[in-house]
Design a protein around this motif. Structure first.
Motif, PDB file in Angstrom:
ATOM      1  N   THR A   1       0.805  -1.218   0.000  1.00  0.00           N
ATOM      2  CA  THR A   1       0.000   0.000   0.000  1.00  0.00           C
ATOM      3  C   THR A   1       0.838   1.267   0.000  1.00  0.00           C
ATOM      4  O   THR A   1       0.313   2.350  -0.220  1.00  0.00           O
ATOM      5  CB  THR A   1      -0.936   0.018   1.220  1.00  0.00           C
ATOM      6  OG1 THR A   1      -0.159  -0.172   2.410  1.00  0.00           O
ATOM      7  CG2 THR A   1      -1.976  -1.083   1.102  1.00  0.00           C
TER       8      THR A   1
ATOM      9  N   ALA B   1      -0.735   5.857  -5.900  1.00  0.00           N
ATOM     10  CA  ALA B   1      -1.950   5.669  -6.687  1.00  0.00           C
ATOM     11  C   ALA B   1      -1.685   6.195  -8.095  1.00  0.00           C
ATOM     12  O   ALA B   1      -1.137   7.282  -8.273  1.00  0.00           O
ATOM     13  CB  ALA B   1      -3.113   6.422  -6.053  1.00  0.00           C
TER      14      ALA B   1
ATOM     15  N   THR C   1      -3.403  -4.668  -7.281  1.00  0.00           N
ATOM     16  CA  THR C   1      -2.826  -3.523  -6.589  1.00  0.00           C
ATOM     17  C   THR C   1      -3.747  -2.941  -5.527  1.00  0.00           C
ATOM     18  O   THR C   1      -3.471  -1.854  -5.002  1.00  0.00           O
ATOM     19  CB  THR C   1      -2.470  -2.410  -7.600  1.00  0.00           C
ATOM     20  OG1 THR C   1      -3.674  -1.905  -8.193  1.00  0.00           O
ATOM     21  CG2 THR C   1      -1.549  -2.933  -8.684  1.00  0.00           C
TER      22      THR C   1
ATOM     23  N   LYS D   1      -4.914   0.526  -6.383  1.00  0.00           N
ATOM     24  CA  LYS D   1      -3.927   1.603  -6.523  1.00  0.00           C
ATOM     25  C   LYS D   1      -3.648   1.963  -7.985  1.00  0.00           C
ATOM     26  O   LYS D   1      -3.410   3.116  -8.311  1.00  0.00           O
ATOM     27  CB  LYS D   1      -2.618   1.193  -5.845  1.00  0.00           C
ATOM     28  CG  LYS D   1      -2.656   1.214  -4.327  1.00  0.00           C
ATOM     29  CD  LYS D   1      -2.563   2.650  -3.822  1.00  0.00           C
ATOM     30  CE  LYS D   1      -2.368   2.692  -2.315  1.00  0.00           C
ATOM     31  NZ  LYS D   1      -2.149   4.078  -1.847  1.00  0.00           N
TER      32      LYS D   1
END
Length: 378
Positions: A45, A49, A80, A83
């Motif tokens: 994480t 993005a 992802t 993301k």
């Protein structure tokens, strides 16, 4: 550098760095991943993005072609954790379908899903990325691009247009189109008004036909009114939707101008180079899955669609050996002429032809023997 941990994401159908199994692109075709399929890792994480836009050369109604871009985008979001998000735009929403590559080259969008032979007006060498008449079939194209040095040749050529290419599907050999009357002899070709574009159109023009470039939505009324005598599109599943059989009952094969047409994801070079390595790996895996799925789904759908068309009175025909041989000879003349004046074509064509001959020498042994036998006992 802190070691990144990867969290397993339940239900995903692929692993980063490896091509996955088939997953259907539409709701009606969706299947659950087998229990033995390894779960895909979710990217850490801490990664940024990323939001991209993809313009497609295809409308949503051509669901198998369009569905490959949907699969790519969905799979990347799964891997992802949302993301890496790609928003898809059908042909015409941002730019017309035949200008998709230009939009990527110019940075209007980050990527597109398109066929390289749409752009032979820029350079005929664009045809090699998708298909050249009497070229290689779908499996042979995969072998050339993945294992035979084709990707390197394409990368070198596409670098002049500020894009990278990634395999994004293959329809398999296409049909030879719909005809209002039978085409049995070479003498039936001169004066034939046929909807066909690109190098295939050039070959038929040299044989006396009159090629026409007509948008998909305008083909049916043109056939109905007699403005054109024939039209090629794709294959039974896609052709059935447009209803050509109602006004042009003769359905010919094969589409020798599209023996194994590859569809590609084209990505703007600078945008690709900015991606984290993890996202690049995820993209490669997801695009390869989308590539494999398209051929499988067409192989699944076309037999059923052809059976339906035949039940509607469609008359299935094959081009005669004399028409095929003449078209083949004309294609060699055209290719040699292009090689003499176009260094980009000459470089790729020399390697492409060597590989094609090698592949056909092999396919003519076990593959052809088995296919001929199985087709004789159906």
């Amino acid at each position: 550098m802190e070691r990144r941990s990867f969290l397993k994401k339940a239900g995903a159908g692929i692993a980063v760095g490896a091509a996955a199994g088939m997953a259907a692109c539409g709701k009606s075709e969706q299947t659950a991943a087998p229990a033995t399929t390894p779960a895909a890792p979710a990217v850490h994480t801490g990664l940024p993005a990323v939001q991209w836009r993809m313009t497609s050369s295809f409308p949503k109604s051509i669901d198998t072609l369009y569905g490959s871009s949907e699969l790519l985008a969905n799979r990347l979001r799964e891997i992802t954790g949302g993301k890496f998000d790609i928003r898809i735009f059908p042909a015409g929403e941002i730019v017309p379908g035949l200008q998709a590559l230009d939009a990527v080259q110019q940075g209007t969008v980050e990527m597109c899903h398109s066929c390289s032979y749409y752009y032979v007006g820029k350079d005929k060498a664009f045809a090699f990325g998708t298909a050249v008449p009497f070229g290689m079939n779908a499996r042979q194209m995969d072998a050339w691009i993945i294992g035979g040095g084709g990707q390197d040749l394409l990368d070198e050529f596409y670098s002049n247009y500020n894009v990278y290419s990634f395999l994004g599907g293959n329809t398999g050999v296409q049909m030879g189109g719909w005809y209002r009357k039978e085409i049995n002899r070479l003498e039936d070709i001169p004066g034939l008004k046929i909807r066909i574009a690109g190098i295939g159109g050039e070959i038929l023009a040299r044989m006396g036909a009159i090629p026409q470039q007509i948008a998909g939505t305008d083909i049916y009324p043109s056939l109905e009114k007699g403005t054109i005598d024939a039209a090629e599109w794709v294959a039974p599943y896609d052709d059935e939707k447009l209803g050509f059989y109602k006004v042009a009952p003769y359905y010919y094969s094969p589409g020798f101008w599209e023996p194994g047409p590859v569809v590609h994801f084209y990505v703007n070079k600078s945008e690709w180079d900015k991606l984290p390595a993890e996202y690049q790996a995820a993209f490669r895996a997801a695009s390869r899955e989308a590539h494999i799925q398209m051929t499988a789904m067409y192989d699944h759908k076309n037999p059923q669609a052809l059976a339906r068309l035949l039940s509607q009175g469609v008359k299935l025909r094959s081009f005669s050996p004399e028409i095929m041989k003449k078209a083949y000879d004309v294609s060699r003349e055209l290719y040699n002429e292009e090689a003499a004046r176009n260094p980009a074509w000459a470089k790729i064509y020399a390697e492409f032809e060597k590989y094609r001959k090698s592949q056909n020498a092999w396919f003519g042994v076990a593959e052809a023997d088995f296919d001929r036998f199985m087709q004789s006992v159906r």
